[in-house]
Design a protein around this motif. Structure first.
Motif, PDB file in Angstrom:
ATOM      1  N   ARG A 142      -8.330  85.886  43.591  1.00  0.00           N
ATOM      2  CA  ARG A 142      -9.497  85.793  42.711  1.00  0.00           C
ATOM      3  C   ARG A 142     -10.186  87.141  42.557  1.00  0.00           C
ATOM      4  NH1 ARG A 142      -9.414  80.663  44.730  1.00  0.00           N
ATOM      5  NH2 ARG A 142      -9.559  79.044  43.140  1.00  0.00           N
ATOM      6  N   THR A 143     -10.144  87.950  43.585  1.00  0.00           N
ATOM      7  CA  THR A 143     -10.756  89.278  43.462  1.00  0.00           C
ATOM      8  C   THR A 143      -9.889  90.218  42.637  1.00  0.00           C
ATOM      9  OG1 THR A 143      -9.730  89.909  45.558  1.00  0.00           O
ATOM     10  CG2 THR A 143     -11.977  89.056  45.645  1.00  0.00           C
ATOM     11  N   GLU A 144      -8.583  89.981  42.623  1.00  0.00           N
ATOM     12  CA  GLU A 144      -7.654  90.778  41.816  1.00  0.00           C
ATOM     13  C   GLU A 144      -6.615  89.832  41.205  1.00  0.00           C
ATOM     14  OE1 GLU A 144      -4.815  94.746  42.132  1.00  0.00           O
ATOM     15  OE2 GLU A 144      -5.992  94.083  43.858  1.00  0.00           O
ATOM     16  N   PRO A 145      -6.970  89.159  40.127  1.00  0.00           N
ATOM     17  CA  PRO A 145      -6.091  88.115  39.569  1.00  0.00           C
ATOM     18  C   PRO A 145      -4.839  88.643  38.883  1.00  0.00           C
ATOM     19  CG  PRO A 145      -8.039  88.395  38.204  1.00  0.00           C
ATOM     20  CD  PRO A 145      -8.258  89.236  39.420  1.00  0.00           C
ATOM     21  N   MET A 146      -4.771  89.927  38.609  1.00  0.00           N
ATOM     22  CA  MET A 146      -3.595  90.539  37.973  1.00  0.00           C
ATOM     23  C   MET A 146      -3.268  89.830  36.650  1.00  0.00           C
ATOM     24  SD  MET A 146      -1.262  91.204  41.401  1.00  0.00           S
ATOM     25  CE  MET A 146      -0.068  92.260  40.584  1.00  0.00           C
ATOM     26  N   ASP A 147      -4.347  89.456  35.910  1.00  0.00           N
ATOM     27  CA  ASP A 147      -4.226  88.868  34.570  1.00  0.00           C
ATOM     28  C   ASP A 147      -3.562  87.494  34.580  1.00  0.00           C
ATOM     29  OD1 ASP A 147      -5.276  91.323  33.548  1.00  0.00           O
ATOM     30  OD2 ASP A 147      -3.265  92.167  33.699  1.00  0.00           O
ATOM     31  N   ASP A 170      -8.866  82.456  37.342  1.00  0.00           N
ATOM     32  CA  ASP A 170      -9.919  82.912  36.432  1.00  0.00           C
ATOM     33  C   ASP A 170     -11.186  82.078  36.559  1.00  0.00           C
ATOM     34  OD1 ASP A 170      -8.854  80.590  35.405  1.00  0.00           O
ATOM     35  OD2 ASP A 170      -8.983  81.241  33.311  1.00  0.00           O
ATOM     36  N   ASP A 171     -11.222  81.161  37.537  1.00  0.00           N
ATOM     37  CA  ASP A 171     -12.376  80.280  37.721  1.00  0.00           C
ATOM     38  C   ASP A 171     -13.072  80.655  39.026  1.00  0.00           C
ATOM     39  OD1 ASP A 171     -14.261  78.332  37.856  1.00  0.00           O
ATOM     40  OD2 ASP A 171     -12.872  76.632  37.859  1.00  0.00           O
ATOM     41  N   ALA A 172     -14.122  81.431  38.920  1.00  0.00           N
ATOM     42  CA  ALA A 172     -14.835  81.871  40.120  1.00  0.00           C
ATOM     43  C   ALA A 172     -15.534  80.723  40.827  1.00  0.00           C
ATOM     44  CB  ALA A 172     -15.856  82.948  39.744  1.00  0.00           C
ATOM     45  N   ALA A 173     -15.766  79.625  40.123  1.00  0.00           N
ATOM     46  CA  ALA A 173     -16.485  78.502  40.727  1.00  0.00           C
ATOM     47  C   ALA A 173     -15.576  77.625  41.580  1.00  0.00           C
ATOM     48  CB  ALA A 173     -17.128  77.650  39.623  1.00  0.00           C
ATOM     49  N   GLU A 174     -14.268  77.743  41.398  1.00  0.00           N
ATOM     50  CA  GLU A 174     -13.354  76.892  42.163  1.00  0.00           C
ATOM     51  C   GLU A 174     -13.375  77.285  43.637  1.00  0.00           C
ATOM     52  OE1 GLU A 174      -8.689  76.793  42.322  1.00  0.00           O
ATOM     53  OE2 GLU A 174      -9.358  75.600  40.606  1.00  0.00           O
TER      54      GLU A 174
END
Length: 701
Positions: A142-147, A170-174
């Motif tokens: 999550r800190t580096e999702p690599m697109d 891409d969901d920071a809330a998860e």
């Protein structure tokens, strides 16, 4: 990280990945359909290769045979292994233009598997795990999702897809939770040979796997950190990324013993790589039959790096300065090369750092060149054919034989170990007189065939052979359990990758030879790779936390300063220590084996080598069938009787450890014995039962 599984008629197995999350059978059915379609496409790819007609496409039978072998290899590589998942994950990239690191991946979905599969139009259905587009499956976070928008893991029961688990990067809330499917795959029972870890490679492991081929990597890894698997997957990755180069130069995996090689031999074929050679160090240097053994002090001295200088002196000891001129007769003319001119050539060749044999082959050409210069001064016009003829002249050959005699490596080492005067002349200033006496055989052999060569002698012969003629170099060598090698053994392996690279794997705490490696930098110098970078793996995935913590109590005594491995796996009740009376030891060990056999998976009964005959008889009398190390377990035979000396590198779901004090006492010194015990304690995946009659080492009390 939501997990999804269909509503089964009964509770799903841990491997199925059912976690009570809302099932989505429609989506699971779609994924199953893609799996079925991918298997169909793979069969079609194999059929296309099988149906190729190569009867008239080559110009000769040699090319036809080579092409046929390549096609056969391709057919084998396309085999669909029914019990091996064709893909284990999926990546959904973001839709934004230029979002994906891999060109053309924007908005695409890719299934990640062991090999590439495409449909009849060439569109990919499964992407090879080694492809650049697959890398985020192992490294994205999550800190580096690599697109990557979504990472999906699949769970299997047998060959059937039974569950999936999604991670929305891409969901920071998860909420971030550990992957249960990943945990289930790591903990899957160990039945049969070693498995690949392609579905469970961790980010720190992936960095090593995908490291550039031009450099050598040394991996220090505690028990259960996956260093062996990382090394094997690195070979598979390099063969993918540099296939043409490695096809020319070759790859090699070097293991500690034949049992270990049998244990790992299926990993690379499961990844589609069929042409990687495997060998032990003893197998690499098998110039003579090994029928003798050395005392520990003698073997240690023979493995000392100083022996390389002694051998170099021995190889060059026969070089003599010429005292007579060479007279070459051609037709009616005679051409003279003076003794001082010959001496200049010999001294120049001796001063150059080239192989003894190469210099011997060049010497007649150098003499012939002087003759040609005289011919030209006399008005003749000689060409290369004349120079070759002069080099083959009897007088020239006699001069070369006199001043640069041929060397047989076996006879040279035989003489070195049999003749005190010759050894003294070659070891002067290198070995002490006491060390020289330690090297000499008590009963000198009459010849090479009658000599009782030891394993250390074979390494000396290999060094001498390389001094005479260069050992061919491979493109890449993986050296496992490297901590047990002597400096001379490192040199033997290093010769096999002198123009290539290497992956060195080991654990300083598991060194169990008298000459075990004390520091990796020193070992890499002997290997010829001083520039190699050293990586450390301390995160364990195989050994339960309770077991590794117990074994790590020995580290201050066996490897001071080495960081203990930690484990991501917590298994309550994984460790049991039972003390019994001496006359009840065998019965208690058998009872522990029966208890372990009630669990699923493989069982290893590990004991001191001296205890094996007694335990084998007890198992037979009790009707418990058992295997030897390296033999494949089955439903009928899941118990392996393992000598402590062969336990290194092996793993079992459950381990019964017999009498640790006997394991320690079976080694030349206490420190080596404690290291051997450390190895044995760290072989289990699920549970360890220690049964002892004699007192345990103080650190384990």
């Amino acid at each position: 990280m939501p997990s999804h599984a269909p509503k089964p008629p009964a509770a799903p197995s841990p491997e199925a990945g059912g976690h009570g999350a809302p099932p989505t059978p429609d989506l699971l059915r779609v994924e199953r359909d893609h799996l079925a379609a991918s298997r169909t496409a793979l069969r079609a790819m194999r059929h296309d290769v099988e149906s190729l007609d190569i009867s008239d496409v080559t110009g000769n039978w040699v090319n036809a045979r080579v092409l046929a072998e390549q096609i056969d290899a391709r057919i084998r590589a396309l085999a669909d292994l029914a019990d091996t998942p064709l893909f284990f994950g999926r990546l959904d990239y973001l839709h934004a233009p230029g979002a994906a690191e891999a060109e053309g991946a924007e908005g695409e979905n890719f299934y990640i598997g062991r090999r590439h599969v495409h449909d009849e139009h060439g569109s990919p259905m499964v992407i090879d795990w080694r492809a650049p587009v697959s890398q985020p499956f192992y490294r994205a976070s999550r800190t580096e999702p690599m697109d990557v928008r979504l990472r999906r893991r699949f769970g299997y029961t047998g060959g059937e897809l039974t569950a999936y688990e999604d991670e929305h990067l891409d969901d920071a809330a998860e909420t971030q939770v550990s992957s249960r499917l990943l945990q289930a795959e790591i903990e899957r029972p160990r039945v049969g040979p070693m498995r690949d870890i392609v579905a469970t490679i961790q980010p720190e492991q992936d960095e090593i796997v995908r490291a550039d081929m031009s450099g050598t990597v040394c991996v220090q890894g505690g028990p259960g950190t996956g260093k062996t698997a990382v090394g094997l997957h690195r070979v598979a990755y390099l063969l993918y990324a540099h296939r043409e180069r490695l096809a020319r130069t070759g790859t090699l995996v070097v293991g500690p013993n034949a049992s270990f090689l049998r244990y790992i031999e299926q990993v690379l074929p499961a990844l589609g790589e069929l042409h990687v050679k495997q060998a032990t160090v003893d197998g690499l240097v098998a110039h003579v039959p090994v029928r003798g053994t050395d005392q520990a002090a003698t073997a240690t001295l023979k493995g000392d790096a100083r022996m390389a200088l002694v051998l170099r002196n021995a190889v060059r000891s026969g070089i003599r300065m010429p005292t007579e001129p060479v007279m070459v007769v051609r037709g009616s003319r005679r051409w003279r090369v003076a003794a001082y001119e010959l001496e200049e050539i010999v001294r120049e060749m001796a001063a150059r750092d080239i192989r003894y044999g190469a210099a011997r082959e060049a010497l007649p050409q150098r003499i012939a060149h002087l003759v040609l210069v005289r011919m030209e001064h006399a008005g003749e016009a000689p060409d290369d054919r004349v120079q070759d003829a002069v080099a083959r002249n009897a007088a020239v050959k006699a001069a070369v034989k006199e001043c640069w005699p041929a060397v047989d490596p076996k006879k040279l080492v035989l003489r070195l170990l049999s003749e005190p005067e010759f050894l003294a002349s070659c070891a002067d200033g290198v070995l002490t007189e006491e060390e020289q006496r330690l090297l000499l055989w008590e009963k000198p052999a009459r010849g090479v065939a009658s000599a009782r060569w030891s394993a250390a002698d074979a390494v000396l012969i290999d060094e001498a052979a390389d001094l005479v003629q260069r050992t061919p170099s491979l493109g890449h060598v993986v050296l496992d359990e490297a901590q047990d090698l002597s400096p001379m053994q490192y040199r033997a392996v290093g010769r096999r990758c002198s123009t290539g690279s290497a992956t060195v794997l080991g654990d300083l705490a598991q060194g169990t030879t008298p000459w075990a490696t004390g520091a990796w930098r020193e070992a890499l110098e002997h290997l010829g790779k001083p520039e190699a970078r050293v990586e450390e793996l301390t995160r364990g995935f195989r050994v339960p936390r309770e077991v590794i913590a117990y074994a790590s109590r020995l580290l201050p005594a066996i490897a001071p300063g080495l960081a203990p491995a930690t484990s991501v796996r917590e298994s309550r009740g994984a460790l049991s220590v039972r003390q019994v009376a001496p006359d009840a030891l065998d019965a208690a060990v058998l009872a522990a084996c029966r208890d372990s056999l009630e669990q699923e998976g493989s069982i290893g009964l590990i004991a001191a080598d001296a205890r094996l005959p007694e335990l084998a008889a007890a198992l037979a009398a009790d009707g418990l069938p058992y295997l030897e190390p390296g033999e494949e377990t089955s439903a009928q035979a899941r118990l392996t009787l393992v000598p402590a000396s062969l336990a290194k590198g092996l793993e079992y779901d459950y381990v019964v450890l017999d009498d640790p004090a006997a394991i320690v006492a079976g080694e030349p010194d206490t420190r080596t014995g404690l290291r051997r015990l450390y190895v044995c304690l760290t072989r289990p995946v699920s549970g360890l039962t220690v049964v002892h009659a004699d007192p345990l080492p103080d650190a384990l009390v």
